[in-house]
Write a protein that holds these residues in place. Structure first.
Motif, short mmCIF file in Angstrom:
data_model
loop_
_atom_site.label_atom_id
_atom_site.label_comp_id
_atom_site.label_asym_id
_atom_site.label_seq_id
_atom_site.Cartn_x
_atom_site.Cartn_y
_atom_site.Cartn_z
N LEU A 100 1.16 -1.27 -0.26
CA LEU A 100 0.01 -0.12 -0.49
C LEU A 100 0.84 1.27 0.27
O LEU A 100 0.49 2.52 -0.62
CB LEU A 100 -0.85 0.00 1.10
CG LEU A 100 -2.31 -1.11 1.65
CD1 LEU A 100 -3.39 -1.09 2.55
CD2 LEU A 100 -3.17 -0.92 0.37
N SER A 101 1.63 1.11 0.48
CA SER A 101 2.85 2.34 0.67
C SER A 101 3.84 2.43 -0.45
O SER A 101 3.66 3.81 -1.14
CB SER A 101 3.95 2.15 2.06
OG SER A 101 3.21 2.08 3.01
N SER A 139 1.17 3.95 -3.41
CA SER A 139 0.54 4.99 -2.47
C SER A 139 2.13 6.34 -3.37
O SER A 139 1.10 7.38 -3.61
CB SER A 139 0.55 5.86 -1.13
OG SER A 139 0.21 7.42 -0.93
N SER A 140 2.67 5.55 -2.97
CA SER A 140 3.98 7.16 -3.82
C SER A 140 4.22 6.95 -4.55
O SER A 140 4.66 7.39 -5.74
CB SER A 140 5.42 6.24 -2.49
OG SER A 140 5.86 5.23 -2.97
N PRO A 195 -1.92 8.22 -3.62
CA PRO A 195 -3.25 7.46 -3.23
C PRO A 195 -4.23 6.83 -3.25
O PRO A 195 -4.89 6.52 -2.62
CB PRO A 195 -3.18 8.65 -1.34
CG PRO A 195 -3.09 10.12 -2.37
CD PRO A 195 -1.84 9.88 -3.45
N ARG A 196 -5.52 7.50 -4.27
CA ARG A 196 -6.58 7.52 -4.67
C ARG A 196 -6.62 6.22 -5.15
O ARG A 196 -7.48 4.96 -5.01
CB ARG A 196 -6.84 7.96 -4.98
CG ARG A 196 -7.77 9.26 -4.74
CD ARG A 196 -7.21 10.39 -5.72
NE ARG A 196 -6.48 10.99 -6.15
CZ ARG A 196 -5.37 12.19 -4.91
NH1 ARG A 196 -5.88 12.75 -3.46
NH2 ARG A 196 -4.18 12.76 -5.66
N ILE A 219 -5.01 3.25 -4.06
CA ILE A 219 -4.58 2.21 -2.69
C ILE A 219 -6.60 2.03 -2.34
O ILE A 219 -6.65 0.77 -1.90
CB ILE A 219 -5.13 3.13 -0.68
CG1 ILE A 219 -2.93 3.44 -1.59
CG2 ILE A 219 -5.02 2.80 0.12
CD1 ILE A 219 -2.94 4.99 0.43
#
Length: 437
Positions: free
Chosen positions: A86-87, A90-91, A95-96, A98
């Motif tokens: 997930l990290s 996101s990067s 982030p959307r 996720i």
């Protein structure tokens, strides 16, 4: 289906707790059934399975304890891998994105299986007894625990493969595109009757005086609009309603959501009942918003074009997916902006989505951030050529003309070499020829 129920189902679908909770419940039920068999039908076990009862309570507890502790360790590892994925998502993708990872059934099921096996072993473990004359050995339940341990090993192998595959850029883009296509199929079904609208929207608006406004009670994004309920309310009070908000709009408190025609009305509907027809939330959702998944693909492309990542191939892939979606959308009828009751009288007027609006949301930012990339610019023009060939009306042709003109202006101001500019101008000429037909 009620829009609030749809919103709840969407929340459940993108949660990490629902499927694991179902699997834990199933494990509890399985433990109860197998333990009941060991208590009451042990004597009816076939002879070739009698060996599962030829053991001691101590060895049974040791087996169950080992499996339970192993499953809890594997669960911790799986959660750690999920958080890392997930990290990374996101990067790298935004982030959307996720939400897409959280809605993945494979990850939800894997976490649920590990926790369910752990709970199953605990329930069987606490039933194993060896106190003086009282002895109970859950042989069949222990045998099932061993089988579930093998299942857990297989699930762990699948999970590692699944996560390794899921964080690849092409797979992420494809999953977002598949979700976008599902949203398009749901929001723009091939209903030919939508092409036949009894009265143009402009004529309807000119003939109706909307003299009362209903304000929003809070800030938020419009998630859903319950058109059927609005039509029912309008018919009950013999009024007409103009809906100013549509899915995806950002609403501030006290801004106008609805307008009512109230000249000859004897009883007015309650403002709270009307507000309940428009669900506001802290974020946009794909329930009635076709731009939701579009913006996810655009965000992936824009991040890929950033200097820190510099991955034009991912941006090109996103452009290809958006082009395929727009070519399909160009052949679909759009929902009507006028809604009638069961007697055929127009009751509700709404702001409907237009092709150019969705298409501009798909291309604008990619064009702006990719203006220095020749490969991305050429792929945008090739996509516009395909869309122009599928264009069915002036709105769609106008979008292609506008985007190609802006790309042409950017090309004139750029420092591209003559050969690159010639490639771009050649495709611009193709677009002009197609639009002039």
């Amino acid at each position: 289906m009620n829009n609030r129920i749809l919103s709840l189902l969407e929340t459940i679908r993108t949660s990490f707790w629902f499927i694991p909770a179902l699997l834990v419940f199933s494990a509890t039920l399985l433990a109860s059934l197998v333990l009941s068999y060991d208590r009451y039908w042990q004597d009816y076990t076939p002879e070739f399975l009698q060996f599962i009862y030829h053991t001691s309570p101590e060895s049974t507890r040791a087996i169950l304890t080992t499996i339970a502790s192993s499953m809890m360790t594997v669960t911790s590892i799986a959660f750690s891998i999920t958080v890392v994925a997930l990290s990374l998502a996101s990067s790298q993708f935004g982030p959307r994105l996720i939400r897409n990872f959280m809605s993945d059934r494979g990850t939800q099921s894997v976490l649920g299986v590990f926790v369910a096996i752990f709970i199953y072993c605990l329930l069987v473990l606490q039933s194993t007894k060896s106190v003086e004359d009282l002895q109970f050995i859950p042989g069949m339940a222990t045998y099932f625990a061993v089988l579930l341990a093998f299942v857990g090993v297989g699930v762990l192998i699948y999970f590692i493969h699944h996560v390794s595959y899921a964080i690849q850029a092409d797979d992420v883009v494809d999953k977002v595109h598949c979700q976008l296509q599902k949203d398009i199929d749901r929001l723009f079904p091939n209903q030919t009757e939508w092409n036949k609208q009894s009265e143009p929207k402009a004529l309807f608006m000119d003939n109706v005086n909307f003299s009362r406004a209903v304000k929003a009670g809070k800030d938020g994004y419009v998630q859903t609009v319950d058109f059927e309920k609005l039509v029912a309310i309008a018919k009950e009070h013999d009024i007409k309603i103009n809906v100013l908000a549509k899915a995806g709009d950002a609403i501030v408190k006290s801004s106008t959501l609805l307008e009512l025609s109230v000249e000859t009305v004897k009883s007015l509907p309650d403002d709270a009942a009307l507000r309940n027809c428009i669900m506001l939330g802290a974020k946009r959702t794909p329930l009635q918003d076709p731009e939701f998944a579009v913006r996810q693909l655009v965000e992936i492309a824009v991040r890929a074009l950033s200097p820190g990542i510099n991955d034009p191939y991912t941006a090109i892939t996103c452009t290809d997916k958006l082009c395929a979606m727009l070519c399909d959308l160009s052949q679909r009828p759009f929902p009507p902006s006028l809604h009638t009751d069961d007697e055929g009288e127009i009751r509700v007027c709404t702001r409907s989505f237009e092709f150019s609006q969705i298409a501009n949301a798909s291309f604008n930012q990619i064009r702006q951030y990719g203006k220095d990339s020749i490969a991305v610019t050429i792929r945008l023009l090739e996509s516009l050529i395909l869309i122009a060939e599928h264009a069915a009306n002036d709105n769609q042709k106008g979008f292609v003309q506008e985007q190609s003109d802006m790309i042409g202006q950017a090309c004139e101001q750029s420092t591209f070499c003559k050969k690159d500019k010639a490639d771009i101008n050649y495709r611009l000429q193709q677009i002009r020829e197609i639009l002039d037909k």
